[in-house]
Design a protein around this motif. Structure first.
Motif, PDB file in Angstrom:
ATOM      1  N   UNK A  34       0.831  -1.194   0.000  1.00  0.00           N
ATOM      2  CA  UNK A  34       0.000   0.000   0.000  1.00  0.00           C
ATOM      3  C   UNK A  34       0.863   1.239   0.000  1.00  0.00           C
ATOM      4  N   UNK A  35       0.384   2.304  -0.623  1.00  0.00           N
ATOM      5  CA  UNK A  35       1.149   3.542  -0.737  1.00  0.00           C
ATOM      6  C   UNK A  35       0.327   4.714  -0.219  1.00  0.00           C
ATOM      7  N   UNK A  36       1.004   5.681   0.375  1.00  0.00           N
ATOM      8  CA  UNK A  36       0.408   6.984   0.694  1.00  0.00           C
ATOM      9  C   UNK A  36       1.252   8.038  -0.007  1.00  0.00           C
ATOM     10  N   UNK A  37       0.615   8.919  -0.735  1.00  0.00           N
ATOM     11  CA  UNK A  37       1.312   9.859  -1.609  1.00  0.00           C
ATOM     12  C   UNK A  37       1.988  10.976  -0.829  1.00  0.00           C
ATOM     13  N   UNK A  38       2.853  11.701  -1.530  1.00  0.00           N
ATOM     14  CA  UNK A  38       3.498  12.873  -0.931  1.00  0.00           C
ATOM     15  C   UNK A  38       2.458  13.893  -0.485  1.00  0.00           C
ATOM     16  N   UNK A  39       1.400  14.067  -1.273  1.00  0.00           N
ATOM     17  CA  UNK A  39       0.346  15.010  -0.900  1.00  0.00           C
ATOM     18  C   UNK A  39      -0.350  14.575   0.381  1.00  0.00           C
ATOM     19  N   UNK A  40      -0.564  13.287   0.541  1.00  0.00           N
ATOM     20  CA  UNK A  40      -1.192  12.790   1.759  1.00  0.00           C
ATOM     21  C   UNK A  40      -0.259  12.966   2.958  1.00  0.00           C
TER      22      UNK A  40
ATOM     23  N   UNK B 189       1.610   6.590   7.175  1.00  0.00           N
ATOM     24  CA  UNK B 189       2.013   5.190   7.334  1.00  0.00           C
ATOM     25  C   UNK B 189       0.795   4.306   7.577  1.00  0.00           C
ATOM     26  N   UNK B 190      -0.076   4.752   8.467  1.00  0.00           N
ATOM     27  CA  UNK B 190      -1.271   3.973   8.778  1.00  0.00           C
ATOM     28  C   UNK B 190      -2.180   3.846   7.564  1.00  0.00           C
ATOM     29  N   UNK B 191      -2.300   4.920   6.773  1.00  0.00           N
ATOM     30  CA  UNK B 191      -3.116   4.871   5.555  1.00  0.00           C
ATOM     31  C   UNK B 191      -2.543   3.855   4.577  1.00  0.00           C
ATOM     32  N   UNK B 192      -1.235   3.901   4.362  1.00  0.00           N
ATOM     33  CA  UNK B 192      -0.595   2.950   3.451  1.00  0.00           C
ATOM     34  C   UNK B 192      -0.755   1.525   3.960  1.00  0.00           C
ATOM     35  N   UNK B 193      -0.609   1.332   5.273  1.00  0.00           N
ATOM     36  CA  UNK B 193      -0.770  -0.004   5.838  1.00  0.00           C
ATOM     37  C   UNK B 193      -2.185  -0.531   5.672  1.00  0.00           C
ATOM     38  N   UNK B 194      -3.173   0.334   5.887  1.00  0.00           N
ATOM     39  CA  UNK B 194      -4.563  -0.081   5.690  1.00  0.00           C
ATOM     40  C   UNK B 194      -4.798  -0.483   4.235  1.00  0.00           C
ATOM     41  N   UNK B 195      -4.234   0.256   3.311  1.00  0.00           N
ATOM     42  CA  UNK B 195      -4.414  -0.077   1.895  1.00  0.00           C
ATOM     43  C   UNK B 195      -3.772  -1.427   1.562  1.00  0.00           C
ATOM     44  N   UNK B 196      -2.623  -1.708   2.165  1.00  0.00           N
ATOM     45  CA  UNK B 196      -1.988  -3.008   1.939  1.00  0.00           C
ATOM     46  C   UNK B 196      -2.866  -4.134   2.474  1.00  0.00           C
ATOM     47  N   UNK B 197      -3.444  -3.941   3.653  1.00  0.00           N
ATOM     48  CA  UNK B 197      -4.324  -4.962   4.222  1.00  0.00           C
ATOM     49  C   UNK B 197      -5.601  -5.121   3.401  1.00  0.00           C
ATOM     50  N   UNK B 198      -6.125  -4.021   2.886  1.00  0.00           N
ATOM     51  CA  UNK B 198      -7.303  -4.111   2.024  1.00  0.00           C
ATOM     52  C   UNK B 198      -6.997  -4.922   0.768  1.00  0.00           C
ATOM     53  N   UNK B 199      -5.792  -4.757   0.230  1.00  0.00           N
ATOM     54  CA  UNK B 199      -5.388  -5.535  -0.945  1.00  0.00           C
ATOM     55  C   UNK B 199      -5.279  -7.019  -0.600  1.00  0.00           C
TER      56      UNK B 199
END
Length: 217
Positions: free
Chosen positions: A78-84, A94-104
């Motif tokens: 999972x990725x979180x952008x520079x803008x985020x 970090x938490x946003x990217x981790x959640x996206x990885x788990x969703x995948x």
């Protein structure tokens, strides 16, 4: 060189059928996303040959090992952008990217809720953005010592590096193909000469392009 084992995972498997190792890459970069690898692993006995802490592996070794890791278990990044990152800060990103990885992983058929999650580090940086609590264990240096976390880091590092190499073609002059968005001299020279791009973490830069002290922490 210390080799990762499955000692920690074995203890977690006694309670749950899957362990999801998680680790982040790109946290200290000035450009590009922060990325989190999540690697779901069922009970097994051996770590793939050559898998180490991703920071101790060469780029070629990581690229060679990442497909083996993907065959060993189920991996997602999972990725979180520079803008985020600019909008919410690095820890929330970090938490946003981790959640996206788990969703995948969930979309790939992994029972995330029923799994044990093993995070690298001493702080639970994940739970703040989860929709429901998970069985999370934190462990310092898990990327070095634990096979599932080393696998997550390897896959995430290879995927993020490939993104930055591709971005280098769109934004020449910053040396991202080699520095992957970190504060190398050629990158800093590019910022000073060309200014920041949409992929830069603007809150981590001063108006003159220098790195803010907080960004390096």
């Amino acid at each position: 060189m210390i080799e990762p084992t499955l000692e920690v995972e074995t203890g977690l498997w006694d309670a749950r059928p899957l362990v999801i190792g998680m680790d982040e890459v790109g946290r200290g970069a000035l450009a590009g996303p922060v990325s989190v690898g999540a690697f779901a692993l069922a009970r097994c006995d051996e770590v793939p040959a050559g898998l180490r802490d991703s920071k101790l592996m060469t780029a070629k070794a990581r690229e060679r090992t990442a497909p083996v890791v993907r065959e060993w278990g189920v991996a997602a990044v999972g990725h979180a952008s520079a803008a985020e990152i600019d909008a919410v800060g690095i820890m929330a990103a970090l938490a946003i990217a981790g959640r996206r990885a788990l969703e995948a992983l969930h979309l790939a058929g992994v029972d995330v809720v029923g799994s044990a999650v093993l995070l690298d580090g001493s702080h639970d940086w994940l739970s703040s953005r989860l929709r429901r609590p998970l069985a999370i264990t934190t462990r310092p240096k898990a990327d070095r010592d634990c096979g599932s976390v080393a696998g997550a880091a390897c896959v995430a590092k290879v995927e993020r590096d490939a993104l930055m190499v591709a971005h280098d073609e769109d934004h020449p002059g910053y040396g991202w193909a080699s520095n992957k968005g970190y504060a190398a001299a050629v990158h800093m020279e590019g910022i000073a000469t060309l200014g920041p791009t949409r992929l830069h973490r603007r809150t981590w830069l001063k108006s003159d392009g220098a790195v803010r002290a907080s960004a390096a922490a």
